[in-house]
Design a protein around this motif. Structure first.
Motif, PDB file in Angstrom:
ATOM      1  N   VAL A 192       0.818  -1.178  -0.055  1.00 23.90           N
ATOM      2  CA  VAL A 192       0.061   0.032  -0.030  1.00 23.90           C
ATOM      3  C   VAL A 192       1.028   1.145   0.051  1.00 23.90           C
ATOM      4  N   THR A 193       0.411   2.343  -0.303  1.00 23.50           N
ATOM      5  CA  THR A 193       0.980   3.793  -0.195  1.00 23.50           C
ATOM      6  C   THR A 193       0.524   4.516   1.152  1.00 23.50           C
ATOM      7  N   LEU A 194       1.556   4.659   2.061  1.00 23.98           N
ATOM      8  CA  LEU A 194       1.236   5.290   3.242  1.00 23.98           C
ATOM      9  C   LEU A 194       1.641   6.784   2.983  1.00 23.98           C
ATOM     10  N   SER A 195       0.627   7.579   3.634  1.00 26.28           N
ATOM     11  CA  SER A 195       0.777   9.194   3.597  1.00 26.28           C
ATOM     12  C   SER A 195       0.722   9.545   4.889  1.00 26.28           C
ATOM     13  N   ILE A 196       1.774  10.295   5.411  1.00 24.03           N
ATOM     14  CA  ILE A 196       1.710  10.899   7.027  1.00 24.03           C
ATOM     15  C   ILE A 196       1.930  12.226   6.701  1.00 24.03           C
ATOM     16  N   GLU A 197       1.071  13.018   7.457  1.00 20.66           N
ATOM     17  CA  GLU A 197       0.876  14.601   7.433  1.00 20.66           C
ATOM     18  C   GLU A 197       0.284  15.022   8.989  1.00 20.66           C
ATOM     19  N   GLU A 198       0.342  16.195   9.130  1.00 18.59           N
ATOM     20  CA  GLU A 198       0.111  16.775  10.510  1.00 18.59           C
ATOM     21  C   GLU A 198      -1.429  16.710  10.255  1.00 18.59           C
TER      22      GLU A 198
END
Length: 385
Positions: free
Chosen positions: A294-300
């Motif tokens: 999968v593609t994991l996105s991390i943001e505030e």
């Protein structure tokens, strides 16, 4: 009649008059320039809008089960039953397999008989020891007879303990004929069918993996890790709950559950320059399966608001990036800026602008500091985070 000398004098006079006329009379082009001044250059300006700017870090991640167990037989016997269907959801304690217990039940019965025999022998030796003690106290028997009685009792007591231990082992082996699920999760296909002889050397009978919640492992870049550690060192502890984690599945759709960071490894892989990290996601519908990518996105979670300028308004030289601002009396001035994330067709500005300023977006190449321009309003920047 005019003589030669008079003719020469007349020609010189005519040439002198013509020269004076050329010097004192303005040309046509000079007359036109004196009547019309050069106009200021025309430019298009736009107002700087303040928007929420999201700049997520994206990683290729792999789904892992938090718990996984290979079901194995602990005793040897023929499979009598398989109490599940392939792919079924099971709970801790559910019966999965049954091994024929007849032989082990017989072993338990034999062990119980040995316990009874050993206990009877121990009691007899205990009574004999008690009599010999009484006789020795009355000087009827020798010390040697008393010692023999004591030794016989000790042996009988030890034999009773051995028999009790053998009974416990036999009962434990009998309990292993009923194989239960040690964890809750989804069980795979049975590797053996009813009637097969199985035992400790048979390998896995089936495999259970926990699917809810589920873990996602990814390689965090060293730069991102250093930034996080610097935030911790500066007195701003890294709060895993301050980040928003989302997944994009292999079919391009967004996963509808949010995750949280569970663990970050304490060593950087020197070959890849990354550090292993793990996140945990709810998986109530079992959409995520161990082994898939999968593609994991991390943001505030708290997305900052920043001024956004069109890409066409930004110029760059050796000192960095800058824009031209429209000021009073339609004059322009340079403003140095620091840019962050790309936002649609513009740049987020981290320093240099506050929002609300008017920047030149067209005709910018022919401008200079303090130049007067003819501005016209352009379309506002379209797009968001």
């Amino acid at each position: 009649m005019i003589g030669p000398v008079s003719c020469i004098r007349l020609m010189l006079a005519c040439l002198a008059g013509t020269a004076v006329l050329c010097v004192t009379s303005p040309s046509f082009s000079q007359q036109q320039g004196a009547g019309q001044a050069t106009p200021p250059p025309a430019v298009v300006v736009e107002k700087v809008e303040v928007q929420q700017v999201s700049n997520p870090a994206r990683f290729t991640a792999r789904v892992e089960a938090i718990d996984a167990v290979d079901i194995r037989a602990r005793v040897t016997g023929f499979l009598r039953a398989a109490e599940f269907t392939d792919g079924q959801a099971v709970k801790t304690g559910d019966t999965l397999f049954e091994i024929e217990p007849d032989q082990l039940e017989a072993s338990v019965a034999s062990a119980r008989a040995q316990v009874a025999r050993a206990e009877a022998t121990r009691k007899s030796a205990e009574r004999t020891l008690a009599r010999n003690r009484d006789l020795f106290a009355r000087n009827t028997v020798s010390r040697a007879v008393l010692d023999d009685a004591q030794a016989a009792f000790d042996v009988a007591a030890a034999d009773a303990l051995v028999a009790a231990s053998a009974l416990n082992t036999a009962e434990l082996n009998l309990s292993y004929t009923r194989i239960t699920a040690p964890i809750s999760g989804s069980i795979g296909r049975a590797m053996f069918t009813v009637g097969n002889l199985v035992g400790p050397d048979s390998g896995s009978l089936a495999r259970i993996v926990s699917l809810d919640p589920i873990r996602v492992a990814f390689a965090m870049t060293e730069g991102l890790l250093v930034t996080a550690r610097q935030e911790e060192a500066s007195g701003g502890p890294l709060d895993p709950g301050a980040f928003k984690l989302s997944l994009r599945l292999a079919n391009g759709t967004e996963y509808d559950e949010a995750g949280r960071i569970e663990f970050v490894e304490n060593e950087v892989d020197p070959q890849t320059g990354t550090v292993t990290a793990r996140a945990v996601f709810p998986n109530p519908h079992h959409v995520l399966i161990p082994g898939q990518f999968v593609t994991l996105s991390i943001e505030e979670k708290e997305i900052p608001k920043l001024p956004v300028v069109p890409q066409t308004a930004v110029l760059q030289d050796r000192e960095g990036r800058f824009v031209y601002l429209l000021g009073q009396n339609n004059t322009v001035s340079q403003r140095r800026i620091d840019t962050g994330a790309r936002v649609s067709n513009g740049w987020a500005v981290t320093t240099g602008l506050n929002g609300g300023e008017q920047v030149v977006v067209q005709g910018i190449q022919r401008l200079a500091e303090g130049m007067t321009v003819q501005p016209s309003e352009g379309q506002p920047l379209d797009g968001g985070p």
